[in-house]
Design an enzyme around this catalytic site. Sequence first.
Site, mmCIF file in Angstrom:
data_model
loop_
_atom_site.group_PDB
_atom_site.id
_atom_site.type_symbol
_atom_site.label_atom_id
_atom_site.label_comp_id
_atom_site.label_asym_id
_atom_site.label_seq_id
_atom_site.Cartn_x
_atom_site.Cartn_y
_atom_site.Cartn_z
ATOM 1 N N ASP A 124 0.827 -1.202 0.000
ATOM 2 C CA ASP A 124 0.000 0.000 0.000
ATOM 3 C C ASP A 124 0.861 1.251 0.000
ATOM 4 O O ASP A 124 1.905 1.321 0.672
ATOM 5 C CB ASP A 124 -0.907 0.027 1.239
ATOM 6 C CG ASP A 124 -2.116 -0.869 1.092
ATOM 7 O OD1 ASP A 124 -2.451 -1.243 -0.043
ATOM 8 O OD2 ASP A 124 -2.716 -1.204 2.135
ATOM 9 N N ASP A 239 17.743 -1.226 9.254
ATOM 10 C CA ASP A 239 18.039 0.116 8.741
ATOM 11 C C ASP A 239 17.137 1.118 9.455
ATOM 12 O O ASP A 239 16.352 1.839 8.842
ATOM 13 C CB ASP A 239 17.819 0.164 7.234
ATOM 14 C CG ASP A 239 18.496 1.366 6.575
ATOM 15 O OD1 ASP A 239 19.128 2.155 7.297
ATOM 16 O OD2 ASP A 239 18.388 1.517 5.344
ATOM 17 N N ASP A 257 11.649 0.106 4.313
ATOM 18 C CA ASP A 257 13.028 -0.304 4.036
ATOM 19 C C ASP A 257 13.538 -1.366 5.008
ATOM 20 O O ASP A 257 14.220 -1.075 5.984
ATOM 21 C CB ASP A 257 13.959 0.914 4.050
ATOM 22 C CG ASP A 257 13.692 1.846 2.888
ATOM 23 O OD1 ASP A 257 13.007 1.436 1.944
ATOM 24 O OD2 ASP A 257 14.165 2.992 2.925
ATOM 25 N N GLU A 259 15.521 -4.030 3.996
ATOM 26 C CA GLU A 259 16.555 -4.827 3.330
ATOM 27 C C GLU A 259 17.525 -5.479 4.309
ATOM 28 O O GLU A 259 18.067 -6.553 4.024
ATOM 29 C CB GLU A 259 17.381 -3.959 2.361
ATOM 30 C CG GLU A 259 16.610 -3.424 1.192
ATOM 31 C CD GLU A 259 16.431 -1.934 1.313
ATOM 32 O OE1 GLU A 259 16.525 -1.260 0.282
ATOM 33 O OE2 GLU A 259 16.193 -1.449 2.437
#
Length: 378
Positions: A124, A239, A257, A259
């Site tokens: 979203d 992060d 984010d 990752e």
Amino acid sequence: MKLQRTSRDASTLPDRLAAWLSTVLPGGVVPDVVVDSGIDSNGMSSETIVLAATWETDGEKTTHRYVARVTPAAEDIPVFPTYRLDHQFEVMRLVGALTDIPVPQVHWMEPTGDVLGTPFFLMDHVEGLVPPDVMPYTFGDNWFHDADVERQRRLQDATVEILAGLHSIPNASETFAFLGEGGGGDTALRRNVNWCKSWYEFAVPGIGRSPLLDRAFEWLDDNWPTTADSADPVLLWGDARFGNTLYRDFEPVAVLDWEMTALGPRELDLAWMIFSHRVFQHITTLMGLSGMPDVLREEDVVATYTELTGVEVGDLSWFYAYAAVIWGCVFMRTGARQVHFGEIEMPDEVDGLFHHRALLEELIAGNALFSTGEGDAK
């Protein structure tokens, strides 16, 4: 300043995304897709595509806004050696289900790369503001820097609360066991550092070895934080930064984010959040600006975190140094990418790419930084 992340031809995206969405939407409906933009004010590692999809249901047209999180293409000098989009997707799904942390709802994943050339998922789109990375919010002339002290602290405490919530998810090692698969090392922290070492070796061919990072990895091994390493691992955001959070009225509305999500000591997230701000603060002071020295001071962050969790954290010095090493790997890859896209010349020395070089040198020299917000070595 604008960082280029991809060489993709955006004009092909609407038709490709519409055709793919017709395979996952109920009834095989083919939507009209408009690609609004990419996100280029924040983030250095990923490609994101903002889109609006309109289709008809029961005679009524509705429009849905999504963000596509796309695995970087090899030719665009990806930051990470591997990009576990499936891990990001599953962590976001589980965090959304298990907590009240505002994670955008994830919908569909395309794992093959057949549609856009690399895998992606849709989540979203959330309306909100983010403290910018480019140029860093510490430079001024943005909504966060220009707010009064009370609202700045409100945002800070609310962001630390995200870490408290993540780290309080019970049985994290079992619930998120997939994060530890395939990594070498007998503890979560060892696996994390070994992952970082392999990332560094991946970065070397594109830009050269860093004498400073070589020394720093030795320092990390020689000063291993055995107490923190022996504690039960928690789910790490990885992060954890203001720049990876969307806010409305100084409250988080979307945590982004993932990752670098992993299992490991809670100190990793805390130190990363503090140090990431100090990197921006350091760059700002080198430019002769005052920046935001009273934001994310260690004593304030730790006090808020302890109040929320009841957990006392130890010395963060080792974790600051490790955060600085990770930032070094990031700067190596983003530097190589800038060379690739013709934005900068190849530097005479790799360490010259590190905007936080002086901070890392101070940390592995054993100098205490950040506890009073004064860690801006020149």
